[in-house]
Motif scaffolding. Structure first.
Motif, PDB file in Angstrom:
ATOM      1  N   VAL A   1       0.877  -1.164   0.000  1.00  0.00           N
ATOM      2  CA  VAL A   1       0.000   0.000   0.000  1.00  0.00           C
ATOM      3  C   VAL A   1       0.918   1.219   0.000  1.00  0.00           C
ATOM      4  O   VAL A   1       1.732   1.393   0.909  1.00  0.00           O
ATOM      5  N   VAL A   2       0.789   2.022  -1.058  1.00  0.00           N
ATOM      6  CA  VAL A   2       1.623   3.208  -1.209  1.00  0.00           C
ATOM      7  C   VAL A   2       0.703   4.401  -1.449  1.00  0.00           C
ATOM      8  O   VAL A   2      -0.149   4.360  -2.326  1.00  0.00           O
ATOM      9  N   ILE A   3       0.893   5.437  -0.645  1.00  0.00           N
ATOM     10  CA  ILE A   3       0.149   6.683  -0.840  1.00  0.00           C
ATOM     11  C   ILE A   3       1.140   7.758  -1.235  1.00  0.00           C
ATOM     12  O   ILE A   3       2.233   7.854  -0.656  1.00  0.00           O
ATOM     13  N   SER A   4       0.758   8.548  -2.239  1.00  0.00           N
ATOM     14  CA  SER A   4       1.576   9.685  -2.656  1.00  0.00           C
ATOM     15  C   SER A   4       0.715  10.936  -2.660  1.00  0.00           C
ATOM     16  O   SER A   4      -0.490  10.871  -2.892  1.00  0.00           O
ATOM     17  N   ASP A   5       1.354  12.066  -2.389  1.00  0.00           N
ATOM     18  CA  ASP A   5       0.620  13.333  -2.366  1.00  0.00           C
ATOM     19  C   ASP A   5       0.470  13.886  -3.786  1.00  0.00           C
ATOM     20  O   ASP A   5       0.852  13.234  -4.759  1.00  0.00           O
ATOM     21  N   LYS A   6      -0.088  15.094  -3.891  1.00  0.00           N
ATOM     22  CA  LYS A   6      -0.362  15.683  -5.210  1.00  0.00           C
ATOM     23  C   LYS A   6       0.894  15.832  -6.066  1.00  0.00           C
ATOM     24  O   LYS A   6       0.831  15.773  -7.287  1.00  0.00           O
ATOM     25  N   SER A   7       2.044  16.000  -5.433  1.00  0.00           N
ATOM     26  CA  SER A   7       3.286  16.182  -6.185  1.00  0.00           C
ATOM     27  C   SER A   7       3.952  14.848  -6.535  1.00  0.00           C
ATOM     28  O   SER A   7       4.937  14.830  -7.264  1.00  0.00           O
ATOM     29  N   GLY A   8       3.416  13.748  -5.984  1.00  0.00           N
ATOM     30  CA  GLY A   8       4.004  12.436  -6.250  1.00  0.00           C
ATOM     31  C   GLY A   8       5.011  12.000  -5.207  1.00  0.00           C
ATOM     32  O   GLY A   8       5.724  11.010  -5.398  1.00  0.00           O
ATOM     33  N   ALA A   9       5.075  12.705  -4.078  1.00  0.00           N
ATOM     34  CA  ALA A   9       5.952  12.313  -2.978  1.00  0.00           C
ATOM     35  C   ALA A   9       5.257  11.235  -2.142  1.00  0.00           C
ATOM     36  O   ALA A   9       4.052  11.331  -1.865  1.00  0.00           O
ATOM     37  N   ILE A  10       5.987  10.228  -1.740  1.00  0.00           N
ATOM     38  CA  ILE A  10       5.436   9.109  -0.979  1.00  0.00           C
ATOM     39  C   ILE A  10       5.160   9.544   0.460  1.00  0.00           C
ATOM     40  O   ILE A  10       6.037  10.061   1.141  1.00  0.00           O
ATOM     41  N   THR A  11       3.915   9.323   0.907  1.00  0.00           N
ATOM     42  CA  THR A  11       3.520   9.698   2.264  1.00  0.00           C
ATOM     43  C   THR A  11       3.159   8.487   3.121  1.00  0.00           C
ATOM     44  O   THR A  11       3.030   8.610   4.332  1.00  0.00           O
ATOM     45  N   LEU A  12       2.950   7.327   2.498  1.00  0.00           N
ATOM     46  CA  LEU A  12       2.703   6.082   3.240  1.00  0.00           C
ATOM     47  C   LEU A  12       3.361   4.946   2.460  1.00  0.00           C
ATOM     48  O   LEU A  12       3.239   4.876   1.228  1.00  0.00           O
TER      49      LEU A  12
ATOM     50  N   ALA B   1      11.843   5.550   1.771  1.00  0.00           N
ATOM     51  CA  ALA B   1      10.793   5.865   0.800  1.00  0.00           C
ATOM     52  C   ALA B   1       9.998   7.126   1.138  1.00  0.00           C
ATOM     53  O   ALA B   1       9.663   7.899   0.232  1.00  0.00           O
ATOM     54  N   LEU B   2       9.689   7.339   2.410  1.00  0.00           N
ATOM     55  CA  LEU B   2       8.836   8.473   2.776  1.00  0.00           C
ATOM     56  C   LEU B   2       9.453   9.802   2.352  1.00  0.00           C
ATOM     57  O   LEU B   2      10.635  10.053   2.570  1.00  0.00           O
ATOM     58  N   GLY B   3       8.636  10.612   1.698  1.00  0.00           N
ATOM     59  CA  GLY B   3       9.075  11.919   1.233  1.00  0.00           C
ATOM     60  C   GLY B   3       9.758  11.893  -0.124  1.00  0.00           C
ATOM     61  O   GLY B   3      10.001  12.938  -0.725  1.00  0.00           O
ATOM     62  N   LYS B   4      10.068  10.697  -0.627  1.00  0.00           N
ATOM     63  CA  LYS B   4      10.731  10.570  -1.932  1.00  0.00           C
ATOM     64  C   LYS B   4       9.692  10.498  -3.045  1.00  0.00           C
ATOM     65  O   LYS B   4       8.538  10.166  -2.837  1.00  0.00           O
TER      66      LYS B   4
END
Length: 143
Positions: free
Chosen positions: A18-29, A45-48
């Motif tokens: 399970v991978v969540i990314s924000d609007k910019s495509g940065a990994i948040t989960l 991974a987080l923030g990348k």
């Protein structure tokens, strides 16, 4: 009667990444299954950027679609299983299948994307071997 669900426990226990990314495509989960599948720890991974797991040759096409989804709030992959190449931390190729869902704030602002991902590398390689064997047999019969 429905028991309360501990969503953090669910995401951490599930066998699929399970991978969540924000609007910019940065990994948040980045759950433990993502760590096992792709080889990157949560800290790595987080923030990348999602580029971490996207083969370089496919990044342009990926980001074109990602940006369109973020600007329109629509994706055609919400209910469709998407099969694409990916890359492991050690550089080896992976074949993954995933679905995505758009995530929204309480104010209904699009905040990012969640992907539920399964490693299909072994199945993909088996299918390719079978197709090759069929082609070889057909060529023999047709000769």
């Amino acid at each position: 009667m429905q028991a309360a669900i501990d969503y953090e426990q669910l995401v951490n226990a599930i066998g699929d990444a399970v991978v969540i990314s924000d609007k910019s495509g940065a990994i948040t989960l980045w759950n433990p299954a993502a760590e096992r599948m792709f080889g990157f720890t949560q800290e790595e991974a987080l923030g990348k950027s999602l580029d971490l797991i996207i083969p370089e040759r496919l990044r342009g096409r990926h980001w074109e679609g990602y940006e369109k989804t973020m600007s329109t709030g629509q994706t055609r992959y919400g209910h469709e299983l998407l099969r694409v190449p990916s890359v492991h931390k050690d550089g080896r190729a992976l074949s993954i299948a995933f679905t995505v869902a758009l995530l929204y704030s309480p104010e209904r602002e699009l905040t990012g994307v969640v992907a539920v991902i399964r490693d299909e590398t072994a199945r993909f390689q088996e299918d390719r071997s079978l197709r090759k064997r069929i082609a070889e047999l057909e060529a023999r019969v047709g000769a």
